[in-house]
Design an enzyme around this catalytic site. Structure first.
Site, mmCIF file in Angstrom:
data_model
loop_
_atom_site.group_PDB
_atom_site.id
_atom_site.type_symbol
_atom_site.label_atom_id
_atom_site.label_comp_id
_atom_site.label_asym_id
_atom_site.label_seq_id
_atom_site.Cartn_x
_atom_site.Cartn_y
_atom_site.Cartn_z
ATOM 1 N NE ARG A 28 -4.113 -1.918 0.342
ATOM 2 C CZ ARG A 28 -5.415 -1.812 0.979
ATOM 3 N NH1 ARG A 28 -5.526 -0.579 1.654
ATOM 4 N NH2 ARG A 28 -6.147 -2.586 0.965
ATOM 5 N NE ARG A 32 -7.779 4.894 2.517
ATOM 6 C CZ ARG A 32 -8.430 4.282 3.338
ATOM 7 N NH1 ARG A 32 -9.568 4.924 3.723
ATOM 8 N NH2 ARG A 32 -7.915 3.165 3.447
ATOM 9 N NE ARG A 41 -11.160 7.008 -3.988
ATOM 10 C CZ ARG A 41 -12.231 7.208 -3.866
ATOM 11 N NH1 ARG A 41 -12.638 8.169 -4.817
ATOM 12 N NH2 ARG A 41 -13.293 6.639 -3.388
ATOM 13 C CG ASP A 78 -8.946 -3.251 -4.064
ATOM 14 O OD1 ASP A 78 -8.168 -2.735 -3.089
ATOM 15 O OD2 ASP A 78 -9.841 -4.368 -3.742
ATOM 16 C CE1 TYR A 155 -13.249 -7.582 1.735
ATOM 17 C CE2 TYR A 155 -11.477 -9.081 0.962
ATOM 18 C CZ TYR A 155 -11.835 -8.029 1.964
ATOM 19 O OH TYR A 155 -10.976 -7.271 2.655
HETATM 20 O O1 1CP Z 1 0.316 0.727 -3.279
HETATM 21 C C1 1CP Z 1 -0.554 -0.199 -3.174
HETATM 22 O O2 1CP Z 1 -0.414 -1.129 -2.591
HETATM 23 C C2 1CP Z 1 -1.782 0.130 -4.056
HETATM 24 C C3 1CP Z 1 -2.541 -0.925 -4.505
HETATM 25 C C4 1CP Z 1 -3.628 -1.744 -3.481
HETATM 26 C C5 1CP Z 1 -3.448 -3.316 -3.258
HETATM 27 C C6 1CP Z 1 -2.166 -4.257 -3.322
HETATM 28 C C7 1CP Z 1 -4.910 -1.516 -3.127
HETATM 29 C C8 1CP Z 1 -5.256 -0.139 -3.252
HETATM 30 N N1 1CP Z 1 -5.497 -2.433 -2.491
HETATM 31 C C9 1CP Z 1 -4.537 -3.594 -2.384
HETATM 32 C C10 1CP Z 1 -4.675 -4.936 -1.923
HETATM 33 C C11 1CP Z 1 -5.953 -5.200 -1.207
HETATM 34 N N2 1CP Z 1 -7.107 -4.877 -1.259
HETATM 35 C C12 1CP Z 1 -5.894 -6.148 -0.123
HETATM 36 C C13 1CP Z 1 -4.821 -7.117 -0.106
HETATM 37 C C14 1CP Z 1 -3.702 -6.380 0.732
HETATM 38 C C15 1CP Z 1 -4.128 -6.195 2.271
HETATM 39 O O3 1CP Z 1 -4.475 -7.134 3.212
HETATM 40 O O4 1CP Z 1 -4.235 -4.957 2.685
HETATM 41 C C16 1CP Z 1 -7.288 -6.140 0.399
HETATM 42 C C17 1CP Z 1 -7.619 -7.263 1.315
HETATM 43 C C18 1CP Z 1 -8.031 -5.223 -0.216
HETATM 44 C C19 1CP Z 1 -9.651 -4.929 -0.037
HETATM 45 C C20 1CP Z 1 -9.727 -3.512 0.158
HETATM 46 N N3 1CP Z 1 -9.703 -2.562 -0.685
HETATM 47 C C21 1CP Z 1 -9.502 -2.827 1.329
HETATM 48 C C22 1CP Z 1 -9.941 -3.650 2.825
HETATM 49 C C23 1CP Z 1 -11.064 -3.692 3.300
HETATM 50 C C24 1CP Z 1 -11.167 -4.828 4.638
HETATM 51 O O5 1CP Z 1 -11.974 -5.880 4.506
HETATM 52 O O6 1CP Z 1 -10.600 -4.682 5.644
HETATM 53 C C25 1CP Z 1 -9.939 -1.611 1.142
HETATM 54 C C26 1CP Z 1 -10.154 -0.545 2.265
HETATM 55 C C27 1CP Z 1 -9.701 -1.569 -0.168
HETATM 56 C C28 1CP Z 1 -9.875 -0.091 -1.041
HETATM 57 C C29 1CP Z 1 -8.491 0.384 -1.504
HETATM 58 N N4 1CP Z 1 -7.758 -0.432 -2.093
HETATM 59 C C30 1CP Z 1 -6.572 0.114 -2.178
HETATM 60 C C31 1CP Z 1 -6.651 1.646 -1.734
HETATM 61 C C32 1CP Z 1 -5.862 2.770 -1.806
HETATM 62 C C33 1CP Z 1 -8.139 1.630 -1.155
HETATM 63 C C34 1CP Z 1 -8.748 2.894 -0.540
HETATM 64 C C35 1CP Z 1 -9.834 3.343 -1.290
HETATM 65 C C36 1CP Z 1 -9.795 4.955 -1.335
HETATM 66 O O7 1CP Z 1 -8.747 5.479 -1.626
HETATM 67 O O8 1CP Z 1 -10.906 5.438 -1.539
#
Ligand code: 1CP
Length: 354
Positions: A28, A32, A41, A78, A155
């Site tokens: 990540r 944000r 965003r 994502d 999910y």
């Molecule tokens: O730099 C990077 O790593 C960005 C790319 C990236 C990756 C590799 C994002 C952007 N998401 C992910 C993987 C991801 N997404 C995982 C696996 C890694 C981990 O465990 O953190 C998971 C579980 C998700 C699912 C997800 N997407 C969540 C978690 C929800 C939960 O169940 O707790 C969330 C909040 C997102 C949204 C998301 N994905 C990525 C960003 C920057 C965001 C935030 C959204 C926004 O900016 O509005």
């Protein structure tokens, strides 16, 4: 003397070299905590629109590299684009996380598109990979990724983020026929998705099984190890030069069985994994490259603990192939200045060996 080695440092370590300082990137690393990310965003109607707009996804992927000397970029996307590409409705609610239309029975499973549909539906994602492959500086590796089948299935069963994962765990126990078919379908889709990223130019792949740790040990083999093994084997056959990093988060001592059964090149460690144990059991005895595992909270808190914990990880892994990373993703509360400080600490611990 001789000419300096210009091969990507991340790839050298994944091929078994020991480098000091180790290559570094952060899960990540785009997102944000960076004001320039929020700026882009906020202009987009939804998070998925950002993921599906190649020029902007490219810019967001590159943002952390403009600030910090990282050794890899991870595609901005994502894990939930895979279910979305299969035809499942996916949305992201501000402050709440993902909302996913549930797939809880055979009928819903039959309504999913075939795995090959991803190639068309996720074309903008693969286009982003292509743009990145030609935009990245020569020394920076490009990481493509996917969620692992169990995490994606969770999910689909829960309909979003969850604390207890009751529906997913119950389905895994009770509806062996349905659940097995769902996980197999997701396994095929993950293969299609990862292969398309390699064809578009990804150097390395990572498989995120973020919720592997909620399954009991007795069920891990079927829902975590077997799908990862199928995926690692299929990719290894087609793309033997592309290393795979697996992240079965929260499985503790289960990493031993995972390391034995899954032919991946590297394991990403969460913060619960003891360093000395990982070095002996996973790196020395089972030949895995290790990635991790600084506590993301250490990066929020900063101070003396950040330096102490970083040095402890470097010391424990100094004589094995190691990629420095966090134990989980960068938290939105992190100050970019602390990330800069972490990179300084790593640079100063270089030890001069290459
Ligand atoms: O730099 C990077 O790593 C960005 C790319 C990236 C990756 C590799 C994002 C952007 N998401 C992910 C993987 C991801 N997404 C995982 C696996 C890694 C981990 O465990 O953190 C998971 C579980 C998700 C699912 C997800 N997407 C969540 C978690 C929800 C939960 O169940 O707790 C969330 C909040 C997102 C949204 C998301 N994905 C990525 C960003 C920057 C965001 C935030 C959204 C926004 O900016 O509005």
């Amino acid at each position: 003397m001789g000419t300096p080695d210009t091969r990507k440092r991340l790839l050298r370590v994944l091929a078994g070299e020991v480098l000091a300082p180790p290559p570094v990137w952060l899960m990540r690393q785009a997102g944000r905590y960076l004001p320039e990310y929020r700026e882009i965003r906020d202009r987009m109607p939804s998070f998925l629109d950002l993921c599906y707009t190649p020029e902007l996804a490219l810019r967001v992927t590159l943002q952390p590299l403009e600030r910090f000397a990282l050794d890899a970029a991870i595609l901005f996307s994502d894990i939930l684009v895979v279910p979305h590409g299969l035809g499942v409705e996916v949305g992201f609610v501000e402050g709440e996380g993902p909302r996913v239309a549930t797939v809880r029975d055979e009928r819903a499973l039959r309504a999913l598109r075939p795995p090959e549909a991803l190639l068309e539906r996720l074309a903008p994602v693969y286009q982003t990979v292509r743009l990145l492959a030609s935009a990245l500086p020569a020394g920076v590796a490009l990481i493509g990724f996917s969620g692992a089948p169990w995490t994606l299935a969770s999910y689909l069963l829960e309909g979003g983020a969850s604390k207890e994962f009751l529906e997913a765990r119950r389905a895994a126990r009770e509806a062996e026929g349905f659940f097995s078919a769902l996980v197999d379908r997701l396994t095929q889709a993950v293969c299609v998705h990862l292969e398309a990223q390699v064809e578009a130019g990804a150097d390395v792949l990572m498989l995120f099984d973020s919720w592997a740790g909620v399954l009991p040990e007795s069920e891990r083999r079927r829902w975590v190890e077997e799908p990862a093994r199928t995926i690692a084997t299929a990719l290894g056959r087609r793309f033997p030069h592309v290393p795979l990093i697996c992240f079965p988060r929260g499985i503790g001592a289960g990493l031993l069985a995972f390391a034995e059964r899954v032919p991946c090149r590297a394991l990403s460690l969460d913060t619960s994994v003891p360093l000395a144990w990982a070095r002996e059991a996973l790196a020395r005895e089972r030949g895995k490259v290790l990635q991790g595992n600084l506590d993301p909270v250490a990066l929020v808190a900063g101070g003396a603990a950040l330096e102490r914990e970083t040095r402890a990880i470097l010391a424990a892994f100094r004589d094995i192939p190691h990629i420095f990373n966090l134990g989980h993703g960068v938290l939105p509360e992190t100050s970019p200045a602390q990330v800069a400080r972490l990179l300084e600490i790593l640079q100063n611990c270089g030890g001069g060996a290459m």
